[in-house]
Design a protein around this motif. Structure first.
Motif, PDB file in Angstrom:
ATOM      1  N   UNK A  19       0.287  -1.553  -0.162  1.00  0.00           N
ATOM      2  CA  UNK A  19      -0.280   0.353   0.135  1.00  0.00           C
ATOM      3  C   UNK A  19       0.766   1.030   0.260  1.00  0.00           C
ATOM      4  N   UNK A  20       1.938   1.087   0.651  1.00  0.00           N
ATOM      5  CA  UNK A  20       3.197   2.659   0.458  1.00  0.00           C
ATOM      6  C   UNK A  20       3.592   2.489  -0.615  1.00  0.00           C
ATOM      7  N   UNK A  21       4.135   1.874  -1.639  1.00  0.00           N
ATOM      8  CA  UNK A  21       4.243   1.781  -2.588  1.00  0.00           C
ATOM      9  C   UNK A  21       3.349   2.571  -3.528  1.00  0.00           C
ATOM     10  N   UNK A  22       2.209   1.813  -3.714  1.00  0.00           N
ATOM     11  CA  UNK A  22       1.243   1.662  -3.999  1.00  0.00           C
ATOM     12  C   UNK A  22       1.318   3.843  -4.617  1.00  0.00           C
ATOM     13  N   UNK A  23       0.811   3.871  -2.874  1.00  0.00           N
ATOM     14  CA  UNK A  23       0.691   5.098  -2.785  1.00  0.00           C
ATOM     15  C   UNK A  23       1.288   6.184  -3.298  1.00  0.00           C
ATOM     16  N   UNK A  24       2.790   5.339  -2.625  1.00  0.00           N
ATOM     17  CA  UNK A  24       3.473   6.737  -2.930  1.00  0.00           C
ATOM     18  C   UNK A  24       4.227   6.472  -4.946  1.00  0.00           C
ATOM     19  N   UNK A  25       3.971   5.631  -5.684  1.00  0.00           N
ATOM     20  CA  UNK A  25       3.915   5.108  -6.307  1.00  0.00           C
ATOM     21  C   UNK A  25       3.158   6.758  -7.444  1.00  0.00           C
ATOM     22  N   UNK A  26       1.381   6.642  -6.639  1.00  0.00           N
ATOM     23  CA  UNK A  26       0.670   7.090  -7.806  1.00  0.00           C
ATOM     24  C   UNK A  26       1.026   8.292  -7.067  1.00  0.00           C
ATOM     25  N   UNK A  27       1.058   8.990  -5.395  1.00  0.00           N
ATOM     26  CA  UNK A  27       1.756  10.517  -5.667  1.00  0.00           C
ATOM     27  C   UNK A  27       2.293  10.929  -6.481  1.00  0.00           C
ATOM     28  N   UNK A  28       3.940  10.580  -6.829  1.00  0.00           N
ATOM     29  CA  UNK A  28       4.354  11.048  -7.802  1.00  0.00           C
ATOM     30  C   UNK A  28       4.002  11.309  -8.630  1.00  0.00           C
ATOM     31  N   UNK A  29       2.950  10.007  -9.600  1.00  0.00           N
ATOM     32  CA  UNK A  29       2.833  10.543 -11.102  1.00  0.00           C
ATOM     33  C   UNK A  29       2.209  11.459 -11.415  1.00  0.00           C
ATOM     34  N   UNK A  30       0.911  12.106  -9.754  1.00  0.00           N
ATOM     35  CA  UNK A  30       0.088  13.148  -9.875  1.00  0.00           C
ATOM     36  C   UNK A  30       0.787  14.616  -9.648  1.00  0.00           C
TER      37      UNK A  30
END
Length: 140
Positions: A19-30
């Motif tokens: 969940x942390x990896x997914x959230x971090x990647x999503x936040x980076x892309x956004x």
């Protein structure tokens, strides 16, 4: 029994870090101005990405398995014990995510999908394999 222990270790690791990896990647892309809609969860997580008229889907299952295992194609899967060292974890995480983002940004860089795919072939020496599916008319 050894296989079940490996699967348990992989599942435990991904339940805590996924969940942390997914959230971090999503936040980076956004933060990079990319519109991201998250669908599914865990190994079935898919990012629906939109930049202008371009729409892409980024499947995160392989990314997560590349991080958690020694070789995501190995059968049976084996947990990468090196991940218990935080520096190694960060190094592997960065390397795997960077490799996926290189491909994603090459796809977004070009207006013509065929040219984008052509430019991605320049990166092939960095990968064992690359799988990109092009749908000419996804409505059909």
């Amino acid at each position: 029994m050894q296989n079940q222990q490996e699967i348990t270790s992989i599942n435990y690791f991904l339940s805590k870090t996924g969940p942390v990896i997914i959230y971090s990647l999503k936040s980076f892309l956004q933060a990079a101005g990319i519109e991201v809609e998250e669908k599914g969860n865990g190994l079935d997580t898919v990012f629906q990405i939109q930049v202008g008229k371009k729409e892409l889907q980024l499947y995160l299952g392989n990314l997560l398995l590349e991080i958690a295992t020694i070789d995501r194609d190995e059968a049976p899967l084996r947990f990468d014990e090196g991940l218990l060292d935080f520096d190694y974890f960060l190094s592997k995480l960065s390397k795997v995510i960077e490799s996926k983002l290189q491909i994603l940004f090459k796809l977004l860089e070009h207006e013509d999908v065929d040219k984008a795919m052509e430019s991605i072939t320049e990166l092939t020496s960095n990968y064992e394999r690359i799988c990109i599916l092009k749908l000419d008319n996804p409505q059909s």
